[in-house]
Design an enzyme around this catalytic site. Sequence first.
Site, PDB file in Angstrom:
ATOM      1  N   GLN A 101       0.844  -1.199   0.000  1.00 15.03           N
ATOM      2  CA  GLN A 101       0.000   0.000   0.000  1.00 15.03           C
ATOM      3  C   GLN A 101       0.880   1.250   0.000  1.00 15.03           C
ATOM      4  OE1 GLN A 101      -2.473   1.457   3.293  1.00 15.03           O
ATOM      5  NE2 GLN A 101      -4.209   1.569   1.876  1.00 15.03           N
ATOM      6  N   TYR A 188      -6.237  10.863   3.788  1.00 17.70           N
ATOM      7  CA  TYR A 188      -4.834  11.153   3.478  1.00 17.70           C
ATOM      8  C   TYR A 188      -4.721  11.887   2.132  1.00 17.70           C
ATOM      9  CZ  TYR A 188      -4.242   8.278   7.572  1.00 17.70           C
ATOM     10  OH  TYR A 188      -4.329   7.801   8.848  1.00 17.70           O
ATOM     11  N   ARG A 235      -7.581   2.181  -3.107  1.00 14.06           N
ATOM     12  CA  ARG A 235      -8.499   2.126  -1.966  1.00 14.06           C
ATOM     13  C   ARG A 235      -9.166   3.469  -1.717  1.00 14.06           C
ATOM     14  NH1 ARG A 235      -8.115   0.035   4.347  1.00 14.06           N
ATOM     15  NH2 ARG A 235      -9.744  -1.476   3.940  1.00 14.06           N
ATOM     16  N   GLY A 331      -9.971  -6.744   9.023  1.00  8.63           N
ATOM     17  CA  GLY A 331      -8.845  -6.052   9.638  1.00  8.63           C
ATOM     18  C   GLY A 331      -8.565  -6.542  11.049  1.00  8.63           C
ATOM     19  N   ARG A 332      -9.348  -6.049  12.008  1.00  3.38           N
ATOM     20  CA  ARG A 332      -9.097  -6.411  13.408  1.00  3.38           C
ATOM     21  C   ARG A 332      -9.174  -7.908  13.647  1.00  3.38           C
ATOM     22  NH1 ARG A 332     -12.844  -1.389  14.943  1.00  3.38           N
ATOM     23  NH2 ARG A 332     -13.706  -2.149  12.964  1.00  3.38           N
TER      24      ARG A 332
HETATM   25  C1  LIG Z   1      -4.618  -1.016  13.647  1.00  4.47           C
HETATM   26  C2  LIG Z   1      -5.208  -0.575  12.340  1.00  4.47           C
HETATM   27  C3  LIG Z   1      -4.392  -0.028  11.355  1.00  4.47           C
HETATM   28  C4  LIG Z   1      -4.899   0.334  10.105  1.00  4.47           C
HETATM   29  N1  LIG Z   1      -4.050   0.800   9.145  1.00  4.47           N
HETATM   30  C5  LIG Z   1      -4.508   1.053   7.885  1.00  4.47           C
HETATM   31  C6  LIG Z   1      -3.611   1.418   6.837  1.00  4.47           C
HETATM   32  O1  LIG Z   1      -2.378   1.490   6.998  1.00  4.47           O
HETATM   33  N2  LIG Z   1      -4.158   1.675   5.623  1.00  4.47           N
HETATM   34  C7  LIG Z   1      -5.508   1.585   5.374  1.00  4.47           C
HETATM   35  O2  LIG Z   1      -5.935   1.819   4.249  1.00  4.47           O
HETATM   36  N3  LIG Z   1      -6.369   1.229   6.354  1.00  4.47           N
HETATM   37  C8  LIG Z   1      -5.898   0.932   7.580  1.00  4.47           C
HETATM   38  N4  LIG Z   1      -6.781   0.495   8.559  1.00  4.47           N
HETATM   39  C9  LIG Z   1      -8.184   0.199   8.200  1.00  4.47           C
HETATM   40  C10 LIG Z   1      -8.352  -1.304   7.913  1.00  4.47           C
HETATM   41  O3  LIG Z   1      -7.678  -1.666   6.709  1.00  4.47           O
HETATM   42  C11 LIG Z   1      -9.834  -1.741   7.783  1.00  4.47           C
HETATM   43  O4  LIG Z   1     -10.451  -1.015   6.749  1.00  4.47           O
HETATM   44  C12 LIG Z   1     -10.576  -1.502   9.092  1.00  4.47           C
HETATM   45  O5  LIG Z   1      -9.861  -2.100  10.172  1.00  4.47           O
HETATM   46  C13 LIG Z   1     -11.997  -2.053   9.058  1.00  4.47           C
HETATM   47  O6  LIG Z   1     -12.013  -3.468   9.010  1.00  4.47           O
HETATM   48  P1  LIG Z   1     -12.359  -4.334  10.333  1.00  4.47           P
HETATM   49  O7  LIG Z   1     -13.651  -3.807  10.864  1.00  4.47           O
HETATM   50  O8  LIG Z   1     -12.448  -5.748   9.806  1.00  4.47           O
HETATM   51  O9  LIG Z   1     -11.233  -4.151  11.304  1.00  4.47           O
HETATM   52  C14 LIG Z   1      -6.289   0.173   9.835  1.00  4.47           C
HETATM   53  C15 LIG Z   1      -7.122  -0.335  10.840  1.00  4.47           C
HETATM   54  C16 LIG Z   1      -6.609  -0.724  12.066  1.00  4.47           C
HETATM   55  C17 LIG Z   1      -7.528  -1.334  13.101  1.00  4.47           C
END
Ligand SMILES: Cc1cc2nc3c(=O)[nH]c(=O)nc-3n(C[C@H](O)[C@H](O)[C@H](O)COP(=O)(O)O)c2cc1C
Length: 374
Positions: A101, A188, A235, A331-332
């Site tokens: 990314q 961003y 994205r 994600g989480r």
């Molecule tokens: C700890 C953390 C770091 C993240 N870092 C990024 C990132 O670097 N780039 C990005 O596009 N989204 C980032 N996200 C968003 C996740 O990619 C994802 O869209 C978000 O966690 C929702 O999915 P979930 O509900 O399954 O966790 C981050 C989310 C979390 C929790």
Amino acid sequence: MIHSVLNAPIKLGNHTLNNRIVLPPLTRQRSAQPGDIATALMAEYYRQRASAGFMISEGTQIEPRGQGYAWTPGIYTPAQIDGWRTVTDAVHAEGAVIFAQLWHVGRVSHNALQPDGAAPVAPSAIAAQQAKAFIATGPGTGELVQPPVPRALSVLEIEELVGHYAQAARNALDAGFDGVEIHAANGYLVNQFISAHANQRDDEYGGSLHNRLRFLREIVEAVSAVVGPQRLGVRFSPLFSGTQQERVYIGLVEDDPHHTYIEAIKVLEASGVAYVSIAEADWDNAPDLPDTFREAVRSAFSGRIIYAGRYTAGRGARLVEAGLADLIAFGRPFIANPDLPQRLFNGWPLNPLRAEGLYGGTQAGYTDYPAYAE
Ligand SMILES: Cc1cc2nc3c(=O)[nH]c(=O)nc-3n(C[C@H](O)[C@H](O)[C@H](O)COP(=O)(O)O)c2cc1C
């Protein structure tokens, strides 16, 4: 086998993925200092999660000014490229496919993170009100800070930035990545250009939606010329609802998100980009995206469609079955469950996410989540 629609192979660009489960980009702030270099511990973290059909690296700054949080990894120095190679070698040994990314935070930064202590750069000199940057206060310690008023980029600097994206894409291939994802979400830099609020330029990069999409269009064209459209994804984070404060915090409010993002997706379609990834609102009780929007995305775009944001396997499978999504990112749940695909396919219980080590730290909360033991 349950949720078997998620356990079916699918083509993405030139790859045939093993399943529809995606590791989305997740910032974990563990690069080696000084130099923001990916480490062997990071390679182990990604290797543990290599049963995902498709993996995307954490946000990776394309140049020094692109960083808004301490210890995030870069992809603009030879040492950073070498560091990433340990990661891509580890996941390729497991047969996985991983894109990098490419990240530039724009105004969501702080002088303490910028070369020579300068102000962060952005389309216009308008501060991010709700977002926070994160600066180091010592080894392994830091604090959230308010981003200052940024400096507006000149047209020449914007052209140079497009070149930085192309160079970072070249570096990503050198580092062994299978392709790249342009981070145009979550408030961003690219999102700042798209936003009529953050972007108040009166030149060809501001004003009309066509002009506000120019930066995205130029990056897509420049990066595509390097990696080819089949190794490129983008994205977005279209926000339709939530309170004004939530929407400003997570990304940027658009007056007409449907029109804005369907037009943005048409930019990708025109270049034959392999996938669009949609980061949905992910706070507690966040409302779902309108079905009319999901249907319009499907009609406007012939590549693969990824959704993320509070998905369960059941909800993801229903979206794929309805023909509205091709891949679902977790994600989480993937942070807490290195073997998430196996758990979802077998209906095994999930480890809960711990707050410990979410952002920064060592192996605790990172590589110490256990795989399921029957
Ligand atoms: C700890 C953390 C770091 C993240 N870092 C990024 C990132 O670097 N780039 C990005 O596009 N989204 C980032 N996200 C968003 C996740 O990619 C994802 O869209 C978000 O966690 C929702 O999915 P979930 O509900 O399954 O966790 C981050 C989310 C979390 C929790």
